[in-house]
Design a protein around this motif. Structure first.
Motif, PDB file in Angstrom:
ATOM      1  N   TYR A 147       0.810  -1.232   0.000  1.00  0.00           N
ATOM      2  CA  TYR A 147       0.000   0.000   0.000  1.00  0.00           C
ATOM      3  C   TYR A 147       0.837   1.273   0.000  1.00  0.00           C
ATOM      4  CZ  TYR A 147       0.405  -0.015   5.185  1.00  0.00           C
ATOM      5  OH  TYR A 147       0.858  -0.032   6.462  1.00  0.00           O
ATOM      6  N   PRO A 203       2.878   4.039  -1.396  1.00  0.00           N
ATOM      7  CA  PRO A 203       3.172   4.417  -2.770  1.00  0.00           C
ATOM      8  C   PRO A 203       4.635   4.750  -3.017  1.00  0.00           C
ATOM      9  CG  PRO A 203       2.170   6.263  -1.615  1.00  0.00           C
ATOM     10  CD  PRO A 203       2.136   5.088  -0.671  1.00  0.00           C
ATOM     11  N   VAL A 217       8.493   2.688   0.985  1.00  0.00           N
ATOM     12  CA  VAL A 217       9.215   2.953   2.234  1.00  0.00           C
ATOM     13  C   VAL A 217       9.498   1.666   3.008  1.00  0.00           C
ATOM     14  CG1 VAL A 217       8.952   4.016   4.526  1.00  0.00           C
ATOM     15  CG2 VAL A 217       8.405   5.325   2.453  1.00  0.00           C
ATOM     16  N   PHE A 218       8.562   0.736   2.946  1.00  0.00           N
ATOM     17  CA  PHE A 218       8.676  -0.493   3.743  1.00  0.00           C
ATOM     18  C   PHE A 218       9.286  -1.604   2.895  1.00  0.00           C
ATOM     19  CE2 PHE A 218       5.185   2.056   5.297  1.00  0.00           C
ATOM     20  CZ  PHE A 218       5.504   2.169   6.641  1.00  0.00           C
ATOM     21  N   HIS A 238       4.600  11.356   2.714  1.00  0.00           N
ATOM     22  CA  HIS A 238       3.675  11.902   3.724  1.00  0.00           C
ATOM     23  C   HIS A 238       2.216  11.781   3.315  1.00  0.00           C
ATOM     24  CE1 HIS A 238       7.354  14.727   4.344  1.00  0.00           C
ATOM     25  NE2 HIS A 238       7.612  13.479   4.655  1.00  0.00           N
ATOM     26  N   CYS A 239       1.850  10.651   2.749  1.00  0.00           N
ATOM     27  CA  CYS A 239       0.447  10.473   2.362  1.00  0.00           C
ATOM     28  C   CYS A 239      -0.396   9.978   3.534  1.00  0.00           C
ATOM     29  CB  CYS A 239       0.339   9.510   1.190  1.00  0.00           C
ATOM     30  SG  CYS A 239       0.757   7.799   1.603  1.00  0.00           S
ATOM     31  N   TRP A 258       2.601   7.494  12.849  1.00  0.00           N
ATOM     32  CA  TRP A 258       3.011   8.489  11.862  1.00  0.00           C
ATOM     33  C   TRP A 258       2.863   9.867  12.509  1.00  0.00           C
ATOM     34  CZ3 TRP A 258       0.960  12.812   9.617  1.00  0.00           C
ATOM     35  CH2 TRP A 258       1.519  13.234   8.406  1.00  0.00           C
TER      36      TRP A 258
HETATM   37  S1  SF4 Z   1       2.985   8.157   4.844  1.00  0.00           S
HETATM   38 FE1  SF4 Z   1       4.969   7.634   3.917  1.00  0.00          FE
HETATM   39  S2  SF4 Z   1       5.460   5.611   4.692  1.00  0.00           S
HETATM   40 FE2  SF4 Z   1       3.277   5.932   5.039  1.00  0.00          FE
HETATM   41  S3  SF4 Z   1       2.303   5.036   3.241  1.00  0.00           S
HETATM   42 FE3  SF4 Z   1       2.597   7.228   2.803  1.00  0.00          FE
HETATM   43  S4  SF4 Z   1       4.562   7.347   1.739  1.00  0.00           S
HETATM   44 FE4  SF4 Z   1       4.452   5.330   2.698  1.00  0.00          FE
END
Ligand code: SF4
Length: 132
Positions: free
Chosen positions: A77, A79, A82-83, A103-104, A118
């Protein structure tokens, strides 16, 4: 209002063993793009020395709960990729590449264990897509 979702989105996630993997076509570079290109277009910046704005309440949950039950959905999920599932001492480990985050806030909403904390990054930056 009838059009509002009822309930929390993360509760709607089906277990991996009830789903078939989806085979998506490769990005064509015209209408669809790979993750790294999309992260670049977001033009999000971070101060190198700021505290990590993505933390786990319990570092064991991604591998011990999310991986066997939901095939760790953070790998799909997010985008921005990051993981990442890596191997440390011959054991799976969820690595968080927070510098790639755009930062979505999807991870905060969608994590089925509600284990990801977050917080807004310092400076309040976010995606700005200057060329779009
Ligand atoms: S806030 Fe950052 S780490 Fe979390 S899903 Fe969005 S892009 Fe990925």
């Amino acid at each position: 209002m009838q059009w509002l979702d009822k309930g929390d989105d993360y509760r709607a996630l089906k277990a991996a063993n009830r789903c078939q993997p989806i085979s998506y076509p490769k990005p064509d570079g015209v209408l669809s793009f790979d993750k790294l290109s999309s992260v670049y277009l977001a033009n999000t910046s971070h101060d190198e020395d700021q505290p990590c704005h993505l933390r786990l309440q319990d570092a064991r949950i991604p591998v011990e709960v999310n991986l066997p039950t939901w095939a760790e959905p953070a790998l799909r999920y997010c985008p921005a990729g990051v993981f990442e599932l890596v191997t440390v001492d011959e054991q799976p480990h969820l690595q968080i590449n927070s510098a790639n985050c755009i930062h979505c806030k999807t991870c905060d909403i969608k994590d089925p264990s509600q284990n990801i904390i977050w917080t807004p990054p310092q400076g309040g930056s976010g995606p700005n897509y200057p060329n779009m």
